[in-house]
Design a protein around this motif. Sequence first.
Motif, PDB file in Angstrom:
ATOM      1  N   ALA A 175       0.815  -1.219   0.000  1.00 54.08           N
ATOM      2  CA  ALA A 175       0.000   0.000   0.000  1.00 54.08           C
ATOM      3  C   ALA A 175       0.846   1.265   0.000  1.00 54.08           C
ATOM      4  CB  ALA A 175      -0.927  -0.001   1.223  1.00 54.08           C
ATOM      5  N   ARG A 176       2.137   1.129   0.152  1.00 49.78           N
ATOM      6  CA  ARG A 176       2.997   2.308   0.264  1.00 49.78           C
ATOM      7  C   ARG A 176       3.172   3.009  -1.083  1.00 49.78           C
ATOM      8  NH1 ARG A 176       7.370  -0.934   3.893  1.00 49.78           N
ATOM      9  NH2 ARG A 176       6.229  -0.850   5.870  1.00 49.78           N
ATOM     10  N   PRO A 177       3.459   4.320  -1.046  1.00 52.11           N
ATOM     11  CA  PRO A 177       3.721   5.057  -2.289  1.00 52.11           C
ATOM     12  C   PRO A 177       5.056   4.642  -2.898  1.00 52.11           C
ATOM     13  CG  PRO A 177       4.081   6.470  -0.395  1.00 52.11           C
ATOM     14  CD  PRO A 177       3.495   5.193   0.140  1.00 52.11           C
ATOM     15  N   TYR A 178       5.331   5.176  -4.079  1.00 53.07           N
ATOM     16  CA  TYR A 178       6.556   4.852  -4.800  1.00 53.07           C
ATOM     17  C   TYR A 178       7.311   6.138  -5.083  1.00 53.07           C
ATOM     18  CZ  TYR A 178       9.623   2.968  -8.486  1.00 53.07           C
ATOM     19  OH  TYR A 178      10.706   2.586  -9.252  1.00 53.07           O
ATOM     20  N   THR A 246      -4.596   2.287  -8.123  1.00 57.66           N
ATOM     21  CA  THR A 246      -4.357   3.622  -7.568  1.00 57.66           C
ATOM     22  C   THR A 246      -2.903   4.028  -7.447  1.00 57.66           C
ATOM     23  OG1 THR A 246      -4.379   2.746  -5.302  1.00 57.66           O
ATOM     24  CG2 THR A 246      -6.490   3.497  -6.220  1.00 57.66           C
ATOM     25  N   ILE A 247      -1.958   3.176  -7.861  1.00 57.63           N
ATOM     26  CA  ILE A 247      -0.560   3.507  -7.607  1.00 57.63           C
ATOM     27  C   ILE A 247      -0.145   4.786  -8.329  1.00 57.63           C
ATOM     28  CG2 ILE A 247       0.323   2.044  -9.474  1.00 57.63           C
ATOM     29  CD1 ILE A 247       1.942   2.902  -6.029  1.00 57.63           C
ATOM     30  N   HIS A 248      -0.800   5.124  -9.443  1.00 55.37           N
ATOM     31  CA  HIS A 248      -0.420   6.342 -10.168  1.00 55.37           C
ATOM     32  C   HIS A 248      -0.638   7.590  -9.320  1.00 55.37           C
ATOM     33  CE1 HIS A 248      -4.736   5.895 -10.881  1.00 55.37           C
ATOM     34  NE2 HIS A 248      -4.789   7.189 -11.136  1.00 55.37           N
ATOM     35  N   GLU A 249      -1.554   7.495  -8.354  1.00 52.07           N
ATOM     36  CA  GLU A 249      -1.822   8.641  -7.475  1.00 52.07           C
ATOM     37  C   GLU A 249      -0.757   8.781  -6.390  1.00 52.07           C
ATOM     38  OE1 GLU A 249      -5.618   7.674  -5.900  1.00 52.07           O
ATOM     39  OE2 GLU A 249      -6.691   7.945  -7.818  1.00 52.07           O
ATOM     40  N   ARG A 250       0.086   7.759  -6.247  1.00 52.52           N
ATOM     41  CA  ARG A 250       1.058   7.743  -5.150  1.00 52.52           C
ATOM     42  C   ARG A 250       2.490   7.618  -5.652  1.00 52.52           C
ATOM     43  NH1 ARG A 250      -0.069   3.024  -2.459  1.00 52.52           N
ATOM     44  NH2 ARG A 250      -1.577   2.350  -4.010  1.00 52.52           N
ATOM     45  N   ILE A 251       2.719   8.016  -6.902  1.00 55.58           N
ATOM     46  CA  ILE A 251       4.084   8.056  -7.437  1.00 55.58           C
ATOM     47  C   ILE A 251       4.661   9.442  -7.174  1.00 55.58           C
ATOM     48  CG2 ILE A 251       5.504   7.928  -9.507  1.00 55.58           C
ATOM     49  CD1 ILE A 251       3.460   5.963 -10.654  1.00 55.58           C
ATOM     50  N   GLU A 252       5.748   9.470  -6.452  1.00 50.32           N
ATOM     51  CA  GLU A 252       6.377  10.750  -6.076  1.00 50.32           C
ATOM     52  C   GLU A 252       7.629  10.945  -6.930  1.00 50.32           C
ATOM     53  OE1 GLU A 252       7.110   9.983  -1.979  1.00 50.32           O
ATOM     54  OE2 GLU A 252       4.987  10.015  -1.418  1.00 50.32           O
ATOM     55  N   ILE A 253       7.617  11.970  -7.756  1.00 48.93           N
ATOM     56  CA  ILE A 253       8.777  12.239  -8.614  1.00 48.93           C
ATOM     57  C   ILE A 253       9.540  13.464  -8.133  1.00 48.93           C
ATOM     58  CG2 ILE A 253       9.535  12.852 -10.941  1.00 48.93           C
ATOM     59  CD1 ILE A 253       7.453  11.085 -12.079  1.00 48.93           C
TER      60      ILE A 253
END
Length: 259
Positions: A175-178, A246-253
């Motif tokens: 569940a963690r962001p990336y 939902t992972i696209h909402e939690r990708i941190e660039i």
Amino acid sequence: MPGKMLNEVTATRYITPLREGGSLPGLVEADDLGTYVMKFTGAGQGRKTLVAEVVCGELARRLGLRVPGLVTIGLDPVIGLGEPDEEVQELLKSSGGLNLGMDFLSRAIGFDALAHRVSPEEAGKIVWFDALVNNVDRSWRNPNLLVWQGDLWLIDHGATMIWHHNWPGAPASAARPYDASDHALAPFGPDIASAAAQLAPLITGELLAEVTAEIPEVWLTDEPGFDSADALRRAYAEPLLARAATIHERIEIGEVGAK
């Protein structure tokens, strides 16, 4: 389960170790006359690394990304008797049986962000895929990308799906962001939204069942907490299915991707 198992070949000659990777893969010839980069059950994290390579490689292929073809390779350690390196000898001795091979892309060169341009669309698909499988090993320091015949190819997925090293914590881990700030393709303005719109709908239970069916059963036996190989296959599929939506909402660039 549905799906075609990986082709199985037999190693006939150990050519040389490839020392770029920490797990000491080797270049081998097989009885189908193919040349493969071979990864061993006796190395590092053992069979879990090979499982990750199969799941990620076969999933990436079904999503339209370029990855070298995969086979399983039967190894008789006797083929390495002439190898002078003791570390290699020990690796071969501890890896008898079924191992993993990847097509050797002859004359491929390592990806260099200063020499190769990547479109925002392609960069977005690769970053989205890496976020899905939580690939922590595609940074600008170690891209794990090859350029072969003018195209970008993805390699080395053994350090993905970190949750399979601790199954009880898998739901929380998945569940963690990336954090993609150090991703090798962050400087190319990856179009994450477009990638998610195209790829996320493809990640279905049926697709993941097909992908996980490719994992050799011998690599799934005796896993604590699981009473069958198919139960473990489902455990690999579930975090990916949940993550895809939902992972696209939690990708941190961060700022790197804005350059």
